[in-house]
Write an enzyme that holds these catalytic residues in place. Structure first.
Site, short mmCIF file in Angstrom:
data_model
loop_
_atom_site.label_atom_id
_atom_site.label_comp_id
_atom_site.label_asym_id
_atom_site.label_seq_id
_atom_site.Cartn_x
_atom_site.Cartn_y
_atom_site.Cartn_z
CG LEU A 35 5.82 -10.01 0.50
CD1 LEU A 35 5.97 -10.73 -0.65
CD2 LEU A 35 4.43 -9.56 0.88
CG HIS A 39 3.06 -10.91 3.91
ND1 HIS A 39 4.10 -10.31 4.45
CD2 HIS A 39 1.81 -10.37 3.88
CE1 HIS A 39 3.26 -9.11 5.01
NE2 HIS A 39 2.31 -9.19 4.53
CB SER A 208 4.63 -4.97 7.22
OG SER A 208 4.21 -6.08 6.47
P1 AMP Z 1 -0.87 -7.18 5.33
O1 AMP Z 1 0.33 -7.12 4.19
O2 AMP Z 1 -0.61 -6.74 6.49
O3 AMP Z 1 -2.12 -6.49 4.67
O4 AMP Z 1 -1.18 -8.66 5.18
C1 AMP Z 1 -1.55 -9.29 3.95
C2 AMP Z 1 -2.01 -10.96 4.52
O5 AMP Z 1 -1.05 -11.23 5.34
C3 AMP Z 1 -3.24 -10.30 5.36
O6 AMP Z 1 -4.30 -11.74 4.97
C4 AMP Z 1 -2.72 -10.86 6.79
O7 AMP Z 1 -3.89 -11.27 7.74
C5 AMP Z 1 -1.73 -11.83 6.53
N1 AMP Z 1 -0.81 -11.69 7.55
C6 AMP Z 1 -0.16 -10.83 7.79
N2 AMP Z 1 0.68 -11.26 8.86
C7 AMP Z 1 0.30 -12.25 9.20
C8 AMP Z 1 1.07 -13.38 10.17
N3 AMP Z 1 1.89 -12.88 11.05
N4 AMP Z 1 0.69 -14.55 10.06
C9 AMP Z 1 -0.37 -14.89 9.25
N5 AMP Z 1 -0.70 -14.07 8.40
C10 AMP Z 1 -0.36 -12.91 8.28
#
Ligand code: AMP
Length: 301
Positions: A35, A39, A208
């Site tokens: 995270l 997130h 990530s």
């Molecule tokens: P992930 O763990 O990459 O699957 O992301 C989980 C959630 O966090 C998804 O809805 C992503 O779009 C959101 N997310 C990831 N990076 C960002 C960011 N830099 N800004 C806003 N939301 C994010």
């Protein structure tokens, strides 16, 4: 308060369904873990929405039910079905202990983090969710099967959780459109909230996968956000020709040795390519910096 870790999806389902029946408002943030501030912005908003005195837009009130305290929920699951065979599933970064501390600080009540994919996908799993139109093109074209995996796991997480509201980041713009279509078409009755992209101080979108970047790659990765901001400035100054904006952004990526996967200007929700950038059109791009594939996007003024 510290977030409570739940490993077993069946236990998660029992507890979430029972909380829903008790009239508690459930706000869900699905993630793959490792995270970061992106997130956490979703999680803090989930906390706020879970505690809000009125339900978010479009939610039918559960009549006659007493309102107990809301629950902010997060899932951490590196979903194998959304990775291609040549992608980074095996080396995707993980840090459950650190993630739990961050969830706690962001006000999350319960975290579902299955230990094995087999707890989520049972033997003989054969049902897939396909969102047809908005899954085509862009990442859908470059990562065949990716959005089928995303739509399927999100459907499963929605059914396991029965949230009133689910939060996703604008960072994965195409994914957000896929989930909005999924919820609309399959009558999930969940309020999908999109949250702004959280960036590093220099503009790089938090991800990530940024953990994969060497120092030199980290500097070169700045070209993604810079290319978007430049396109935004040019559009603000009157450049409406999508091909010219795409060419400029592509040049900026190539100049730092990034391998361009795609650069496109599209309709914000239908994701169809547009020839002229209108207000609200969005530039989406994906590029490899070294071996790391990064994505980013921005609205054009
Ligand atoms: P992930 O763990 O990459 O699957 O992301 C989980 C959630 O966090 C998804 O809805 C992503 O779009 C959101 N997310 C990831 N990076 C960002 C960011 N830099 N800004 C806003 N939301 C994010």
């Amino acid at each position: 308060m510290s977030a409570e870790l739940i490993r077993d999806p069946r236990e998660w389902q029992r507890r979430c369904w029972s909380a829903r029946v008790q009239g508690r408002r459930l706000a869900l943030v699905p993630t793959m873990g490792f995270l970061h501030e992106g997130h956490l912005s979703l999680m803090r908003e989930a906390r706020r929405l879970a505690d809000a005195p009125v339900l978010a837009r479009g939610q039918p009130e559960e009549a006659g039910q007493e309102r107990a305290g809301g629950l902010a929920l997060a899932t951490i699951f590196v979903n194998p079905t959304q990775f291609g065979p040549a992608e980074d599933l095996a080396r995707y970064p993980r840090d459950l202990e650190g993630d739990l501390a961050k969830c706690s600080a962001a006000g999350i009540d319960w975290v579902l983090a299955p230990e094995r994919a087999g707890q989520v996908y049972g033997d003989g799993h054969e049902t897939w969710v396909e969102v047809e139109r908005v899954s085509r093109g862009l990442c859908g074209e470059k990562r065949p099967g990716h959005f089928r995996g995303v739509a399927t796991v999100v459907t499963k997480l929605f059914n396991l959780t029965l949230p009133h509201v689910a939060l996703f980041g604008d960072k994965d713009w195409q994914q957000l459109q896929v989930i909005r279509a999924l919820v609309r078409d399959l009558d999930f009755g969940i309020d999908v909230v999109g949250m702004p992209i959280v960036r590093e101080h220099d503009g790089l979108a938090r991800s990530s996968r940024n953990a994969y970047l060497s120092g030199d790659e980290r500097r070169r990765a700045l070209a993604l956000s810079r290319a978007l901001f430049e396109a935004r400035d040019r559009a603000a100054a009157g450049e409406r020709d999508a091909a010219a904006l795409v060419a400029g952004a592509t040049r900026a990526l190539v100049a730092v040795g990034a391998r361009v996967d795609y650069v496109e200007v599209v309709h914000p929700t239908k994701l169809a390519r547009v020839a002229r950038a209108e207000t609200g059109s969005r530039m989406l791009l994906a590029a490899f910096v070294g071996a790391t594939r990064l994505i980013d996007n921005a609205a054009l003024p």
